[in-house]
Design an enzyme around this catalytic site. Structure first.
Site, PDB file in Angstrom:
ATOM      1  N   ASN A  56       0.801  -1.216   0.000  1.00 29.31           N
ATOM      2  CA  ASN A  56       0.000   0.000   0.000  1.00 29.31           C
ATOM      3  C   ASN A  56       0.844   1.280   0.000  1.00 29.31           C
ATOM      4  O   ASN A  56       0.430   2.287  -0.567  1.00 29.31           O
ATOM      5  CB  ASN A  56      -1.061  -0.005   1.110  1.00 29.31           C
TER       6      ASN A  56
ATOM      7  N   ASP B 264       1.526  -9.750   3.670  1.00 28.57           N
ATOM      8  CA  ASP B 264       0.599  -9.426   4.763  1.00 28.57           C
ATOM      9  C   ASP B 264      -0.858  -9.537   4.328  1.00 28.57           C
ATOM     10  O   ASP B 264      -1.751  -9.595   5.173  1.00 28.57           O
ATOM     11  CB  ASP B 264       0.863  -8.005   5.274  1.00 28.57           C
TER      12      ASP B 264
ATOM     13  N   ARG C 238       2.271  -6.867  10.881  1.00 31.19           N
ATOM     14  CA  ARG C 238       2.217  -5.804  11.883  1.00 31.19           C
ATOM     15  C   ARG C 238       0.787  -5.504  12.311  1.00 31.19           C
ATOM     16  O   ARG C 238       0.495  -5.415  13.507  1.00 31.19           O
ATOM     17  CB  ARG C 238       2.848  -4.524  11.320  1.00 31.19           C
TER      18      ARG C 238
ATOM     19  N   LEU D 174      12.594 -15.958   6.420  1.00 33.56           N
ATOM     20  CA  LEU D 174      12.375 -17.179   5.630  1.00 33.56           C
ATOM     21  C   LEU D 174      10.978 -17.188   5.035  1.00 33.56           C
ATOM     22  O   LEU D 174      10.743 -17.733   3.965  1.00 33.56           O
ATOM     23  CB  LEU D 174      12.562 -18.429   6.500  1.00 33.56           C
TER      24      LEU D 174
END
Lengths: 405, 405
Positions: A109, A139, A183, A297
């Site tokens: 974004n 995400d 997050r 990873l």
């Protein structure tokens, strides 16, 4: 409409296992249009444009591009720069100087916001210019998308990691915590649930940034699971926060690193896992408590990639060429689920994606806030791709005791 | 010689990605001998024998056994118990009560010592009994072996992880530290070097438990690499020690966990990576320093397994049946390299393997003690198996600058 000129492609933000599929899709499709004079790659994201650091991708071979497509991480390198207005003006002027008429930026974004601002510069200067944001993020947090390229492969990694961790924990019982990236959005952590095959398999508990993390409740959850199964496997998002919105990791140390955006550094450290392990050991008197932080990873492990994710990442790259060159529009490309399982790619205005964050919908999270629902399983199952691991158990009958009846 | 009776198979110590290949090899091969009346699996290693907790593996289907064979971790579950003399006596008496004549224990050097002691009990009691140690350890630290089953797959995981980490670090430069399992032997950490394709690829530095870890030298090595490449990828064994033999991780905290053997807990914590990251940040003023601790993923990740390792793990299981039932000997089975690439399986007396640890030979480590040699590459290459990832780079020509000449 036949806008002649160059294409510039760049890759921004954190890399994924399939981001080069989008790059190669955009390059190969753009080469098919006669009005495209050259295809340049900017090295290091938007910063590569500022630095006028371009590679002439028109002179790359098809074979090597296909090899790049299956290589993890950003082949054109990346940047964490968050451009302001001046930065975008400068980038636009470099492109204008090179007769660039098409700008394709593969990113999340933040990157879509960059595309939006640069596009506005072109409009202000009345320069005929097409700007396309090609979605990418492990995400899975872009609004208006069913999901985003990169998520499926990272989700597959997380799920496969928990399959292994669960089997390991079953053979040598204790508490195991796996810390997963994310997050604000918990999609990737939630994907750990895809590891569960038998009813007593882990992960037994899943903690997401969308729900307040209550340390007391966490302890109780772990204790209940441990009492029931003699072991406990837990998936925890790195982004979990307390009721004030403070990251749990910040409660650990006063010297937590912050990035350019003022965000606390969550990845590249085992601190959260160690904090939670110590907390369980101390309060529940369980001796074998282990944590792994999956770290980098998750987004760059080549042997664990979703075929669906690869295909879609390629297709959004190709669609950038279609929307810009044929349809003559500026947009962010979104993925829409139209069947089980089928998708379509829909262009949406840049300002509708830019700098917004999509979270897990409530219907994907259980009422206790410590696991996901079957709705999430249905949602996630096709995204992780085919040939997913199917661990088997021995199901031989028990032998009657002779010595100790 | 036609010793009639039951077989007991068990799995001890840390699991691997291919340990069930050995289990299934031993089961399926034992079933072919008419003198084998039943095949029992002890649940939870040697402790399963003490607890008389057996499954009748004779009643398992071939299909399910083959599915178990490709599943990671110990399907019969495991134990960290280190049996003393009384424990072994008790285990032997349970087996004797069940007319067990063949004992196959899949494990590392602790497990081979258990096999040795139990075998001595049988000799003392003049009970006709065959005891075989089937090798297994990701650490690759069994003496008299070219390598051990489990290592190849774990090495492949570590190498693939560093391929991804290197690409990631190349796209977003900084210092990256990957912490790899291995208390005394550095083979697994050394396997990170298999990730290097181009001359500037990481890992750039490799630190092994076989060499003293000097923090000052480490800083200098990192600085030199960072100055040269603008980035630095480092593989560090969890078992690195200072010149007094004290684990580096112990220098971090006074509350380090110790196991039943008095060993400091090294895995299941991100502490060492965090310690080294902080040390670099503080002393070299490099802001982007990240560490990942590969942890338990290394030994149980199903999508990343070496085919060579799978085959050899299966074969050492089959050979257990051959050596015990045909050849009527007690032994540890070793792997000998006899060609490039070909192996043979050689029985050696249990006492020659038991409780000994093999370290990296000097010729595999460079003179600075911060990388490996080409001899190690030659040694390791066949073990990680076929279809290893081959990441590609874009090799398009640079475009001449117009704006900023």
């Amino acid at each position: 409409m036949n806008l002649q000129g160059k294409v510039v492609i760049a890759q921004g933000g954190g890399p994924t296992a399939v981001i080069n599929q989008s790059l190669v899709g955009a390059i190969l499709e753009s080469k098919k249009f006669s009005q495209i004079t050259k295809i340049y790659g900017a090295v290091g994201g938007i910063r590569g444009i500022i630095n006028e650091d371009f590679l002439d991708l028109s002179q790359e071979t098809t074979h090597n591009l296909e090899q790049v497509a299956i290589s993890a991480s950003s082949a054109l390198l990346s940047t964490r720069d968050k451009p302001d207005d001046d930065y975008c003006t400068e980038a636009f002027h470099v492109m204008k100087a090179h007769d660039v008429r098409y700008f394709f930026y593969i990113g999340g974004n933040d990157s879509s916001d960059t595309v939006r601002i640069i596009n506005e510069k072109a409009i202000q200067e009345n320069y005929d210019f097409r700007a396309i944001h090609i979605p990418k993020t492990i995400d899975n947090d872009l609004v208006l998308n069913d999901h985003t390229p990169g998520f499926g492969s990272a989700a597959r990694f997380v799920a496969e990691a928990f399959i292994g961790a669960n089997l390991d924990n079953r053979s040598l019982p204790g508490v195991y915590i796996g810390i997963v990236m994310g997050r604000h959005a918990g999609f990737l952590t939630a994907a750990s649930a895809m590891a569960k095959k038998f009813p007593d398999d882990g992960p037994h508990l899943i903690y997401l940034p969308e729900r307040v993390f209550d340390k007391e409740q966490f302890l109780q959850d772990v204790k209940n699971t441990y009492d029931k199964y003699g072991r406990c496997v837990i998936a925890v998002s790195e982004g979990i926060t307390d009721k004030n919105g403070t990251p749990i990791i910040s409660t650990l140390s006063e010297t937590v690193e912050k990035d350019a955006h003022g965000n606390v550094q969550l990845s590249g450290t085992g601190a959260l896992g160690d904090l939670l392990s110590d907390y369980i050991k101390k309060n529940l008197k369980i001796s074998r408590v282990r944590s792994d932080t999956f770290g980098y990873l998750q987004r760059s492990f080549m042997p664990c990639v979703s075929d669906i994710d690869q295909i879609e990442a390629r297709e959004v790259g190709e669609k950038a060429a279609h929307f810009a060159i044929w349809h003559n529009i500026n947009c962010s490309i979104t993925i829409q689920r139209v069947g089980n399982y089928a998708v379509e790619y829909k262009p949406v205005p840049l300002k509708e994606i830019a700098a917004k964050t999509r979270l897990m919908p409530d219907e994907y999270i259980n009422s206790n806030g410590n696991y996901i629902t079957n709705d999430f399983i249905s949602y996630c199952a096709p995204l992780i791709g085919s040939d997913f691991a199917q661990p088997a158990r021995i199901r031989a009958p028990k032998v009657d005791r002779i010595v100790k009846k």
